[in-house]
Design a protein around this motif. Structure first.
Motif, PDB file in Angstrom:
ATOM      1  N   LYS A 296       0.832  -1.203   0.000  1.00 54.95           N
ATOM      2  CA  LYS A 296       0.000   0.000   0.000  1.00 54.95           C
ATOM      3  C   LYS A 296       0.871   1.259   0.000  1.00 54.95           C
ATOM      4  CE  LYS A 296      -3.765   2.246   2.535  1.00 54.95           C
ATOM      5  NZ  LYS A 296      -4.631   2.201   3.731  1.00 54.95           N
ATOM      6  N   GLY A 297       0.639   2.120  -0.959  1.00 54.21           N
ATOM      7  CA  GLY A 297       1.395   3.375  -1.059  1.00 54.21           C
ATOM      8  C   GLY A 297       2.749   3.245  -1.734  1.00 54.21           C
ATOM      9  N   GLU A 298       3.200   2.003  -2.011  1.00 57.09           N
ATOM     10  CA  GLU A 298       4.532   1.809  -2.600  1.00 57.09           C
ATOM     11  C   GLU A 298       4.592   2.350  -4.028  1.00 57.09           C
ATOM     12  OE1 GLU A 298       7.849  -1.721  -3.363  1.00 57.09           O
ATOM     13  OE2 GLU A 298       5.857  -2.231  -2.573  1.00 57.09           O
ATOM     14  N   ALA A 299       3.517   2.165  -4.793  1.00 52.28           N
ATOM     15  CA  ALA A 299       3.509   2.635  -6.182  1.00 52.28           C
ATOM     16  C   ALA A 299       3.689   4.153  -6.246  1.00 52.28           C
ATOM     17  CB  ALA A 299       2.195   2.246  -6.858  1.00 52.28           C
ATOM     18  N   PHE A 300       3.063   4.896  -5.325  1.00 51.98           N
ATOM     19  CA  PHE A 300       3.209   6.354  -5.311  1.00 51.98           C
ATOM     20  C   PHE A 300       4.656   6.755  -5.036  1.00 51.98           C
ATOM     21  CE2 PHE A 300      -1.370   5.979  -4.478  1.00 51.98           C
ATOM     22  CZ  PHE A 300      -1.868   6.915  -5.365  1.00 51.98           C
ATOM     23  N   LYS A 301       5.305   6.024  -4.103  1.00 49.73           N
ATOM     24  CA  LYS A 301       6.708   6.333  -3.777  1.00 49.73           C
ATOM     25  C   LYS A 301       7.623   6.061  -4.974  1.00 49.73           C
ATOM     26  CE  LYS A 301       6.297   5.408   1.194  1.00 49.73           C
ATOM     27  NZ  LYS A 301       6.724   4.524   2.319  1.00 49.73           N
ATOM     28  N   LYS A 303       6.753   6.022  -8.180  1.00 48.39           N
ATOM     29  CA  LYS A 303       6.457   7.002  -9.231  1.00 48.39           C
ATOM     30  C   LYS A 303       7.079   8.354  -8.904  1.00 48.39           C
ATOM     31  CE  LYS A 303       2.135   5.014 -10.975  1.00 48.39           C
ATOM     32  NZ  LYS A 303       0.691   5.238 -11.214  1.00 48.39           N
ATOM     33  N   LYS A 304       7.036   8.738  -7.642  1.00 52.91           N
ATOM     34  CA  LYS A 304       7.597  10.024  -7.228  1.00 52.91           C
ATOM     35  C   LYS A 304       9.113  10.033  -7.426  1.00 52.91           C
ATOM     36  CE  LYS A 304       7.649  13.203  -3.257  1.00 52.91           C
ATOM     37  NZ  LYS A 304       9.084  13.200  -2.892  1.00 52.91           N
ATOM     38  N   GLU A 305       9.770   8.940  -7.040  1.00 51.15           N
ATOM     39  CA  GLU A 305      11.223   8.865  -7.214  1.00 51.15           C
ATOM     40  C   GLU A 305      11.595   8.894  -8.694  1.00 51.15           C
ATOM     41  OE1 GLU A 305      15.047   5.946  -6.276  1.00 51.15           O
ATOM     42  OE2 GLU A 305      13.085   5.470  -5.404  1.00 51.15           O
ATOM     43  N   LEU A 306      10.843   8.158  -9.506  1.00 47.48           N
ATOM     44  CA  LEU A 306      11.101   8.115 -10.944  1.00 47.48           C
ATOM     45  C   LEU A 306      10.887   9.492 -11.567  1.00 47.48           C
ATOM     46  CD1 LEU A 306      11.676   6.520 -13.525  1.00 47.48           C
ATOM     47  CD2 LEU A 306       9.261   5.832 -13.560  1.00 47.48           C
ATOM     48  N   TYR A 307       9.812  10.148 -11.191  1.00 49.18           N
ATOM     49  CA  TYR A 307       9.479  11.483 -11.689  1.00 49.18           C
ATOM     50  C   TYR A 307      10.593  12.481 -11.352  1.00 49.18           C
ATOM     51  CZ  TYR A 307       6.722  15.882 -11.738  1.00 49.18           C
ATOM     52  OH  TYR A 307       6.252  17.160 -11.948  1.00 49.18           O
ATOM     53  N   GLU A 308      11.026  12.496 -10.123  1.00 50.68           N
ATOM     54  CA  GLU A 308      12.060  13.451  -9.689  1.00 50.68           C
ATOM     55  C   GLU A 308      13.401  13.162 -10.346  1.00 50.68           C
ATOM     56  OE1 GLU A 308      11.883  13.043  -5.461  1.00 50.68           O
ATOM     57  OE2 GLU A 308      10.272  14.530  -5.229  1.00 50.68           O
ATOM     58  N   LEU A 309      13.742  11.890 -10.506  1.00 51.49           N
ATOM     59  CA  LEU A 309      15.005  11.520 -11.141  1.00 51.49           C
ATOM     60  C   LEU A 309      15.029  11.969 -12.599  1.00 51.49           C
ATOM     61  CD1 LEU A 309      17.716  10.090 -11.002  1.00 51.49           C
ATOM     62  CD2 LEU A 309      16.546   7.912 -11.319  1.00 51.49           C
ATOM     63  N   CYS A 310      13.921  11.805 -13.292  1.00 51.04           N
ATOM     64  CA  CYS A 310      13.838  12.213 -14.698  1.00 51.04           C
ATOM     65  C   CYS A 310      13.924  13.740 -14.830  1.00 51.04           C
ATOM     66  CB  CYS A 310      12.540  11.713 -15.320  1.00 51.04           C
ATOM     67  SG  CYS A 310      12.467   9.922 -15.491  1.00 51.04           S
ATOM     68  N   LEU A 311      13.236  14.460 -13.950  1.00 54.86           N
ATOM     69  CA  LEU A 311      13.283  15.926 -14.015  1.00 54.86           C
ATOM     70  C   LEU A 311      14.694  16.450 -13.767  1.00 54.86           C
ATOM     71  CD1 LEU A 311      10.016  17.309 -12.350  1.00 54.86           C
ATOM     72  CD2 LEU A 311      10.487  16.818 -14.737  1.00 54.86           C
ATOM     73  N   LYS A 312      15.437  15.790 -12.883  1.00 51.00           N
ATOM     74  CA  LYS A 312      16.818  16.213 -12.612  1.00 51.00           C
ATOM     75  C   LYS A 312      17.695  16.056 -13.851  1.00 51.00           C
ATOM     76  CE  LYS A 312      16.700  15.299  -7.632  1.00 51.00           C
ATOM     77  NZ  LYS A 312      17.124  14.389  -6.538  1.00 51.00           N
ATOM     78  N   MET A 329       8.607  20.148  -9.301  1.00 52.27           N
ATOM     79  CA  MET A 329       9.144  19.356  -8.183  1.00 52.27           C
ATOM     80  C   MET A 329       8.272  19.537  -6.940  1.00 52.27           C
ATOM     81  SD  MET A 329      11.748  17.476  -9.025  1.00 52.27           S
ATOM     82  CE  MET A 329      13.069  17.223  -7.856  1.00 52.27           C
ATOM     83  N   MET A 330       7.774  20.754  -6.753  1.00 54.90           N
ATOM     84  CA  MET A 330       6.870  21.002  -5.616  1.00 54.90           C
ATOM     85  C   MET A 330       5.551  20.250  -5.805  1.00 54.90           C
ATOM     86  SD  MET A 330       7.509  25.073  -4.932  1.00 54.90           S
ATOM     87  CE  MET A 330       6.129  25.176  -3.815  1.00 54.90           C
ATOM     88  N   LEU A 331       5.081  20.198  -7.058  1.00 55.91           N
ATOM     89  CA  LEU A 331       3.823  19.503  -7.341  1.00 55.91           C
ATOM     90  C   LEU A 331       3.928  17.996  -7.109  1.00 55.91           C
ATOM     91  CD1 LEU A 331       2.610  21.323 -10.588  1.00 55.91           C
ATOM     92  CD2 LEU A 331       1.506  21.361  -8.355  1.00 55.91           C
ATOM     93  N   ALA A 332       5.142  17.468  -7.135  1.00 57.73           N
ATOM     94  CA  ALA A 332       5.325  16.026  -6.935  1.00 57.73           C
ATOM     95  C   ALA A 332       4.803  15.585  -5.571  1.00 57.73           C
ATOM     96  CB  ALA A 332       6.801  15.659  -7.077  1.00 57.73           C
ATOM     97  N   GLU A 333       4.913  16.467  -4.576  1.00 57.81           N
ATOM     98  CA  GLU A 333       4.453  16.129  -3.222  1.00 57.81           C
ATOM     99  C   GLU A 333       2.947  15.879  -3.204  1.00 57.81           C
ATOM    100  OE1 GLU A 333       6.424  15.587  -0.730  1.00 57.81           O
ATOM    101  OE2 GLU A 333       8.204  16.133  -1.893  1.00 57.81           O
ATOM    102  N   VAL A 334       2.231  16.572  -4.078  1.00 54.19           N
ATOM    103  CA  VAL A 334       0.773  16.413  -4.151  1.00 54.19           C
ATOM    104  C   VAL A 334       0.396  15.341  -5.168  1.00 54.19           C
ATOM    105  CG1 VAL A 334      -1.400  17.593  -4.656  1.00 54.19           C
ATOM    106  CG2 VAL A 334       0.464  18.827  -3.515  1.00 54.19           C
ATOM    107  N   ARG A 335       1.086  15.362  -6.297  1.00 58.92           N
ATOM    108  CA  ARG A 335       0.775  14.460  -7.403  1.00 58.92           C
ATOM    109  C   ARG A 335       0.903  12.991  -7.017  1.00 58.92           C
ATOM    110  NH1 ARG A 335       1.024  15.241 -13.024  1.00 58.92           N
ATOM    111  NH2 ARG A 335       1.782  17.351 -12.662  1.00 58.92           N
ATOM    112  N   PHE A 336       1.929  12.662  -6.215  1.00 58.42           N
ATOM    113  CA  PHE A 336       2.203  11.260  -5.881  1.00 58.42           C
ATOM    114  C   PHE A 336       1.952  10.961  -4.400  1.00 58.42           C
ATOM    115  CE2 PHE A 336       4.966  12.372  -9.492  1.00 58.42           C
ATOM    116  CZ  PHE A 336       4.379  11.552 -10.439  1.00 58.42           C
ATOM    117  N   LYS A 337       0.898  11.573  -3.902  1.00 58.82           N
ATOM    118  CA  LYS A 337       0.501  11.337  -2.514  1.00 58.82           C
ATOM    119  C   LYS A 337      -0.821  10.571  -2.520  1.00 58.82           C
ATOM    120  CE  LYS A 337      -0.300  13.856   1.810  1.00 58.82           C
ATOM    121  NZ  LYS A 337      -0.393  15.192   2.431  1.00 58.82           N
ATOM    122  N   PRO A 338      -0.902   9.441  -1.805  1.00 61.05           N
ATOM    123  CA  PRO A 338      -2.170   8.675  -1.794  1.00 61.05           C
ATOM    124  C   PRO A 338      -3.331   9.545  -1.341  1.00 61.05           C
ATOM    125  CG  PRO A 338      -0.409   7.449  -0.736  1.00 61.05           C
ATOM    126  CD  PRO A 338       0.127   8.840  -0.949  1.00 61.05           C
TER     127      PRO A 338
END
Length: 346
Positions: A296-301, A303-312, A329-338
């Protein structure tokens, strides 16, 4: 946008109907004698018109020039530019065309009057929504700016290039992986370079894909796309494409790891059968897609790591504006939060 040579077109049109003297052209066009004389001299020098006696005749080159001028009026060249570092325009990726091409390209775009008007309206909409400019006078001034005009048309051109280029790249890689599995051999950098070497002209000149920079950008693009998408052809998947690219040194292997955890991997079995009647061999690829259940919640974590790594990676290679990078990057906190689920109480 430059003005088109209307006098040149008018003279060539009249001469395409019949020969004229200079005096007849002055009377027919209503232009000053010196203007007609100067333009006729120019047309003769360019080989569009020839003077025989006191009359002027249009040449074959002149007819070709007239056809070109008529084409330019209906389809006006509004964009001719080399894009050295295509930018990521939005973090919301639904299609391959939403991603920027990984390589530089030069694009020449012609549009008719109706499309040009749509571009103008699109620029005004961008300013009104994104820049919060509501004053009519300011909108008109901003809309006329060359920088905003180029940015709008660049976005349209970029979608056309990406739709073709990234589909070709991904499809060729999937088939390459499948072929090498049948052969039982490893994929080398030479294989990759040869398969991804292509050129197309959609009034576009597109560079070779494989440089250290463009290869890393390609991995980041496919990683971002793979947050919500997955593609499989002939027993090869986008996870396999990322494995091949990162194993050969194009981008971090962590991206391939994250995509595999999200979408699973394909186990492939090659079955061969001798065909005695045909003196040949039949080869079948049997793929089994294996997905590890996520907590539970692992997929969001992931996706968030993948998203941030790609943006960098996009920021590293200047493929994203700094202000967009910070905001996304700020939106990632909301976008990938269950999302919380509230129960209804009776």
């Amino acid at each position: 946008m430059g003005r088109f040579p209307s006098l040149e077109k008018e003279l060539l049109e009249r001469l395409s109907e019949r020969p004229y003297t200079q005096a007849e052209l002055v009377k027919a066009t209503g232009k000053h004698k010196q203007s007609i004389s100067r333009k006729l001299k120019e047309l003769v020098e360019k080989g569009y018109v020839v003077k025989i006696g006191d009359k002027y005749y249009i040449t074959e080159n002149g007819r070709k020039r007239l056809a070109e001028l008529n084409e330019r009026i209906h389809n006006r060249l509004i964009y001719d530019h080399e894009i050295s570092a295509p930018k990521l325009l939005s973090p919301d990726i639904l299609f391959l065309s939403d991603l920027p091409p990984p390589c530089r390209y030069r694009v020449t775009l012609y549009v008719d009057d109706s499309l040009e008007e749509e571009f103008r309206e699109g620029r005004m909409h961008y300013l009104w929504i994104e820049e919060r400019i509501t004053d009519d006078r300011s909108l008109q001034q901003k809309t006329a700016s060359e920088e905003l005009r180029e940015r709008t048309v660049e976005e349209i051109a970029q979608k056309a290039v990406s739709e073709l280029a990234l589909n070709v790249i991904l499809t060729r890689l999937l088939y390459l992986i499948s072929e090498k599995r049948i052969e039982g051999t490893e994929i080398s950098k030479e294989d990759l370079e040869e398969r991804l070497k292509f050129h197309f002209t959609l009034t576009v000149k597109y560079d070779n894909i494989l440089t250290k920079e463009s290869g890393e950008i390609l991995v980041a693009l496919l990683g971002l796309w793979s947050i919500n998408k997955y593609w499989e052809i002939a027993g090869a998947s986008t996870v396999d494409v990322l494995r091949v690219l990162t194993d050969l040194g194009y981008g971090p292997k962590r991206i391939a790891d994250l995509v595999e955890k999200l979408h699973g991997k394909t186990e492939v079995k090659i079955e061969r059968e001798n065909l005695e009647d045909l003196d040949g061999e039949s080869v079948s690829i049997i793929g089994r897609h294996i997905v590890r259940p996520l907590k539970k919640g692992e997929a969001f974590k992931l996706k968030k790591e993948l998203y941030e790594l790609c943006l960098k990676i996009f920021r590293k290679h200047r493929r994203i504006l700094q202000r967009d990078y910070k905001r996304w990057m700020m939106l990632a906190e909301v976008r990938f939060k269950p999302k919380k689920i509230y129960r209804a109480y009776k």
